[in-house]
Design a protein around this motif. Structure first.
Motif, PDB file in Angstrom:
ATOM      1  N   ARG A 111       0.837  -1.202   0.000  1.00 44.72           N
ATOM      2  CA  ARG A 111       0.000   0.000   0.000  1.00 44.72           C
ATOM      3  C   ARG A 111       0.869   1.248   0.000  1.00 44.72           C
ATOM      4  N   PHE A 112       0.412   2.223  -0.756  1.00 45.34           N
ATOM      5  CA  PHE A 112       1.023   3.553  -0.792  1.00 45.34           C
ATOM      6  C   PHE A 112      -0.018   4.541  -0.285  1.00 45.34           C
ATOM      7  N   TYR A 113       0.337   5.316   0.720  1.00 44.18           N
ATOM      8  CA  TYR A 113      -0.570   6.283   1.336  1.00 44.18           C
ATOM      9  C   TYR A 113      -0.181   7.698   0.901  1.00 44.18           C
ATOM     10  N   PRO A 114      -0.777   8.230  -0.183  1.00 48.24           N
ATOM     11  CA  PRO A 114      -0.461   9.598  -0.571  1.00 48.24           C
ATOM     12  C   PRO A 114      -1.024  10.613   0.432  1.00 48.24           C
ATOM     13  N   PHE A 115      -2.084  10.227   1.125  1.00 47.53           N
ATOM     14  CA  PHE A 115      -2.694  11.026   2.187  1.00 47.53           C
ATOM     15  C   PHE A 115      -2.949  10.096   3.370  1.00 47.53           C
ATOM     16  N   ASP A 116      -3.144  10.641   4.555  1.00 52.30           N
ATOM     17  CA  ASP A 116      -3.379   9.823   5.743  1.00 52.30           C
ATOM     18  C   ASP A 116      -4.649   8.987   5.627  1.00 52.30           C
ATOM     19  N   PHE A 117      -5.627   9.473   4.892  1.00 51.87           N
ATOM     20  CA  PHE A 117      -6.942   8.837   4.837  1.00 51.87           C
ATOM     21  C   PHE A 117      -7.181   8.008   3.575  1.00 51.87           C
ATOM     22  N   MET A 118      -6.204   7.922   2.678  1.00 48.67           N
ATOM     23  CA  MET A 118      -6.408   7.266   1.391  1.00 48.67           C
ATOM     24  C   MET A 118      -5.169   6.445   1.028  1.00 48.67           C
ATOM     25  N   PHE A 119      -5.381   5.280   0.372  1.00 53.48           N
ATOM     26  CA  PHE A 119      -4.246   4.466  -0.036  1.00 53.48           C
ATOM     27  C   PHE A 119      -4.496   3.831  -1.397  1.00 53.48           C
ATOM     28  N   ILE A 120      -3.391   3.474  -2.053  1.00 53.17           N
ATOM     29  CA  ILE A 120      -3.405   2.708  -3.291  1.00 53.17           C
ATOM     30  C   ILE A 120      -2.930   1.303  -2.923  1.00 53.17           C
ATOM     31  N   HIS A 121      -3.669   0.280  -3.356  1.00 50.06           N
ATOM     32  CA  HIS A 121      -3.421  -1.094  -2.928  1.00 50.06           C
ATOM     33  C   HIS A 121      -3.082  -1.967  -4.134  1.00 50.06           C
ATOM     34  N   VAL A 122      -2.032  -2.784  -4.012  1.00 45.51           N
ATOM     35  CA  VAL A 122      -1.640  -3.750  -5.036  1.00 45.51           C
ATOM     36  C   VAL A 122      -1.469  -5.095  -4.333  1.00 45.51           C
TER      37      VAL A 122
END
Length: 192
Positions: free
Chosen positions: A105-116
């Motif tokens: 997971r990459f968290y560009p913001f504290d409340f949102m993530f990109i998941h692979v």
């Protein structure tokens, strides 16, 4: 002009001092920190003509404020029932899925993530046709999947959060348990 150059020099010095502070802090954080371990996952239930029981635990490590990675397990049981017009059963498919893989997971913001999440699943299928006579077929196969998407995190305490994810299997193998559609998952993570 001299004042502008002096201000830029002062700002650059402050920035370099701050960068040196973070560099030292980062070097200290490279040690293993048990408080960055994460456990969690999702559970799903659906009953009726389409039944699905899904148990998908995960464990991971929060590498830094922007990245987390770990291992996930996928365990599902499902059944589909098809009916004739009069309501009697014409066909029933039962399947079990056991698999797992890695996730990041990459968290560009504290409340949102990109998941692979690349994973590999072992699938057993039993099909029963309610003809005269009744026929039963079984099949076993292995399927790779690559789930990609994003999610929203809602903290509920210092170490616990609820996650909502929307994922898509980009490989779309014909036997994929994730047919051509969006996978919605609601789960929780707990920091140790």
């Amino acid at each position: 002009m001299k004042r502008l150059l002096f201000c830029l020099f002062l700002l650059g010095t402050v920035h370099l001092a701050q960068a040196q502070y973070y560099k030292t802090d980062t070097a200290r954080k490279k040690e293993f920190d048990a408080s960055r371990l994460m456990i969690g996952g999702s559970v799903g239930l659906a009953f009726g003509d389409y039944t699905n029981i899904d148990f998908s635990p995960l464990i991971g490590y929060r590498i830094n404020d922007m990245f987390a990675a770990g291992v996930a397990i996928n365990a599902q049981y499902g059944a589909e029932r098809f009916r004739y017009y009069d309501g009697t059963t014409s066909q029933r498919n039962q399947y079990s899925i056991l698999g797992g893989g890695l996730w990041g997971r990459f968290y560009p913001f504290d409340f949102m993530f990109i998941h692979v999440q690349p994973e590999y699943n072992f699938i057993n299928v039993k099909t029963t046709l309610y003809n005269d006579p009744k026929e039963t077929y079984t099949d076993h196969y292995r399927v790779p999947s690559l789930l990609m998407g994003g999610g929203y995190v809602q903290p509920i305490s210092d170490r616990a959060a609820i996650n909502i994810m929307a994922l898509y299997d980009v490989i779309q193998d014909r036997n994929s348990p994730y047919s051509n559609g969006i996978i919605l998952r609601v789960g929780a993570t707990l920091g140790l």
